[in-house]
Design a protein around this motif. Structure first.
Motif, PDB file in Angstrom:
ATOM      1  N   HIS A   1     -39.439 -13.785  -1.496  1.00  0.00           N
ATOM      2  CA  HIS A   1     -39.843 -12.716  -2.413  1.00  0.00           C
ATOM      3  C   HIS A   1     -40.943 -11.851  -1.821  1.00  0.00           C
ATOM      4  O   HIS A   1     -41.803 -11.339  -2.540  1.00  0.00           O
TER       5      HIS A   1
ATOM      6  N   ILE B   1     -42.354 -13.510 -10.016  1.00  0.00           N
ATOM      7  CA  ILE B   1     -41.096 -12.776 -10.158  1.00  0.00           C
ATOM      8  C   ILE B   1     -40.814 -12.620 -11.647  1.00  0.00           C
ATOM      9  O   ILE B   1     -41.378 -13.325 -12.475  1.00  0.00           O
TER      10      ILE B   1
ATOM     11  N   GLN C   1     -35.075 -12.109 -13.198  1.00  0.00           N
ATOM     12  CA  GLN C   1     -34.689 -12.420 -11.824  1.00  0.00           C
ATOM     13  C   GLN C   1     -34.585 -13.934 -11.627  1.00  0.00           C
ATOM     14  O   GLN C   1     -33.636 -14.421 -11.025  1.00  0.00           O
TER      15      GLN C   1
ATOM     16  N   ARG D   1     -31.362 -15.391 -13.289  1.00  0.00           N
ATOM     17  CA  ARG D   1     -30.120 -15.119 -12.564  1.00  0.00           C
ATOM     18  C   ARG D   1     -30.063 -15.847 -11.220  1.00  0.00           C
ATOM     19  O   ARG D   1     -29.051 -16.448 -10.881  1.00  0.00           O
ATOM     20  N   GLU D   2     -31.147 -15.784 -10.451  1.00  0.00           N
ATOM     21  CA  GLU D   2     -31.137 -16.342  -9.095  1.00  0.00           C
ATOM     22  C   GLU D   2     -31.214 -17.860  -9.051  1.00  0.00           C
ATOM     23  O   GLU D   2     -30.574 -18.486  -8.204  1.00  0.00           O
TER      24      GLU D   2
END
Length: 81
Positions: A7, A13, A17, A20-21
């Motif tokens: 990142h 973050i 994000q 989803r990641e």
């Protein structure tokens, strides 16, 4: 260190994000699972809307390490049988 590198050195973050990641879920689904206790990812009590929150990478790293430790312990039980 790997999370920081991934990142670009940012220490936080977005919740979206992260959902989803790292969880493979839409932010709304992850928020529901956390609030129901199905996923034990701790947030400060003052954060009412998780979807607009920032998540410290250190906190995410701790969660990943806890899950890894639990998986290794489970694997050890199967190997012993």
């Amino acid at each position: 260190m790997l999370l920081l590198a991934r990142h670009d050195g940012c220490d936080e973050i977005s919740f979206s994000q992260m959902a989803r990641e790292y969880f493979g879920l839409e932010p709304e689904a992850l928020e529901r699972k956390i609030k129901k206790g199905l996923i034990c990812f701790e947030f400060p009590a003052c954060r009412t809307n998780l979807r607009t929150s920032k998540v410290p990478l250190l906190q995410l790293a701790r969660y990943i390490e806890q899950r890894r430790t639990a998986a290794v312990a489970r694997m050890g039980k199967y190997a012993a049988e």
